[in-house]
Design an enzyme around this catalytic site. Structure first.
Site, PDB file in Angstrom:
ATOM      1  N   HIS A 134       7.383  -2.159  16.273  1.00 36.61           N
ATOM      2  CA  HIS A 134       8.408  -2.625  15.326  1.00 36.61           C
ATOM      3  C   HIS A 134       8.984  -3.988  15.701  1.00 36.61           C
ATOM      4  O   HIS A 134       9.675  -4.607  14.878  1.00 36.61           O
ATOM      5  CB  HIS A 134       9.556  -1.620  15.230  1.00 36.61           C
ATOM      6  N   ASP A 171       0.765   5.480  14.332  1.00 32.34           N
ATOM      7  CA  ASP A 171       2.153   5.931  14.425  1.00 32.34           C
ATOM      8  C   ASP A 171       2.630   6.307  13.016  1.00 32.34           C
ATOM      9  O   ASP A 171       2.236   5.691  12.026  1.00 32.34           O
ATOM     10  CB  ASP A 171       3.019   4.815  14.994  1.00 32.34           C
ATOM     11  N   HIS A 173       5.340   5.792  11.663  1.00 37.84           N
ATOM     12  CA  HIS A 173       6.152   4.721  11.085  1.00 37.84           C
ATOM     13  C   HIS A 173       5.318   3.438  10.990  1.00 37.84           C
ATOM     14  O   HIS A 173       4.547   3.130  11.906  1.00 37.84           O
ATOM     15  CB  HIS A 173       7.391   4.467  11.942  1.00 37.84           C
ATOM     16  N   ASP A 251       4.240  10.649  16.839  1.00 39.78           N
ATOM     17  CA  ASP A 251       5.384  11.187  16.111  1.00 39.78           C
ATOM     18  C   ASP A 251       4.998  11.741  14.742  1.00 39.78           C
ATOM     19  O   ASP A 251       5.865  12.147  13.972  1.00 39.78           O
ATOM     20  CB  ASP A 251       6.495  10.139  15.960  1.00 39.78           C
TER      21      ASP A 251
END
Length: 314
Positions: A134, A171, A173, A251
């Protein structure tokens, strides 16, 4: 890098106990225990002993500046020095040692690249924290300070002359930071699968060099793997990468508290096998994986074990 016995597979593991020194505070999901429980699980299952240990090392300013601005490096240093509990650029908890630990995590990922491209190992899992995908050039966010995988990609190019790199981000996200830093570079192919509508709310569109696969909440292993097979395999065949990276977030596991995917540990083994097939077909089997998310400790440990076991079986 520590010597391995002749019978050990050509798989490296980056691990350093100092990575637990990034203090995110009580109850934070990106906690120091994440790397400890994975190391413990790998050891208990006999997987750690089959890997070649690769030591992390701090990344230099010059290496960080390949992806991040000097202004941002100054911001991180100032925020830590002032004792802030969170980066002033976004939602990333920090403590007294966070800059040093983030530099070690990024440098450990660069050490993984060196080990692969110097021929010491064929594949590496960098068990590092804080995560990185990120983090953008001018800001940290989403638990991330420095973009480990983007920095590793630039290191492969600058230090080893690799011309074409593929980054697979699974991931849950979207890896907005990696896309912001590398997404317009035709020498890098980004392929990412993530949960639509989850943090940070991006990743709906694609370009020729940045392919996003947003899937709905509730998606489990088979549709996710199928979507990647239909997208990643032909894209890699066209691009012909010389090195494969994985932003390995775990995740998407059904037990993870921060997302709605329904993956199981075995699904991460299957995803790893897919990435390995691409690496074998186009990159002489060379692959570097770095830990991103994964916040339920038992689920993270079992998923990382499935990932490393697949790396060892390749």
């Amino acid at each position: 890098m520590r010597a391995a016995s002749p019978d050990q597979a050509r798989v490296g593991l980056v691990f350093d106990h100092r990575l637990q020194g990034h203090d995110t505070g009580p109850g934070h999901p990106e906690q120091p225990e994440r790397v400890r429980v994975v190391e413990q699980a790998l050891r208990q299952r006999g997987l750690l002993q089959r890997c070649r240990r690769i030591d992390a090392r701090p990344i230099t300013d010059a290496e960080l500046l390949r992806c991040h601005s000097q202004r941002y490096l100054n911001t991180v240093r100032r925020d830590v020095a002032y004792g802030r509990g969170q980066l002033s650029t976004g939602d990333t908890a920090i403590g007294d040692d966070s800059e040093d630990v983030a530099r070690l995590a990024a440098g450990g990922t660069l050490a993984a690249v060196d080990a692969v491209l110097q021929g010491a190992v064929d594949r590496v899992f960098a068990l590092v924290r804080p995560p990185g995908h990120h983090a953008e050039a001018n800001r940290g966010m989403g638990f991330c300070l420095f973009n480990n995988i983007a920095l590793a990609a630039r290191h492969a190019q600058a230090a080893h002359g690799v011309e074409r790199l593929l980054i697979l981000d699974w991931d849950v996200h979207h890896g907005n930071g990696t896309e912001a830093i590398l997404g317009a570079d035709p020498s890098v192919l980004l392929v990412g699968v993530h949960e639509r509508g989850n943090y940070p709310g991006s990743g709906e569109s694609s370009t020729a060099s940045s392919i996003n696969i947003p899937l709905p909440s509730g998606s489990d292993g088979p549709p996710l793997l199928q979507a990647l097979e239909h997208t990643l395999v032909p894209a890699a065949a066209r691009f012909q990468p010389q090195l494969v990276f994985i932003s390995a977030g775990f995740d998407g596991h059904a037990d993870d508290p921060l997302a709605g995917f329904q993956l199981q540990a075995a699904d991460y083994g299957a995803l790893t096998q897919l990435a390995l097939a691409v690496a074998r077909d186009h990159a002489d089997g060379r692959l570097v994986s770095a830990l991103e998310g994964g916040y339920n400790l038992p689920a993270l440990a079992s998923s990382c074990c499935a990932h490393v076991e697949a790396l060892l079986k390749a």
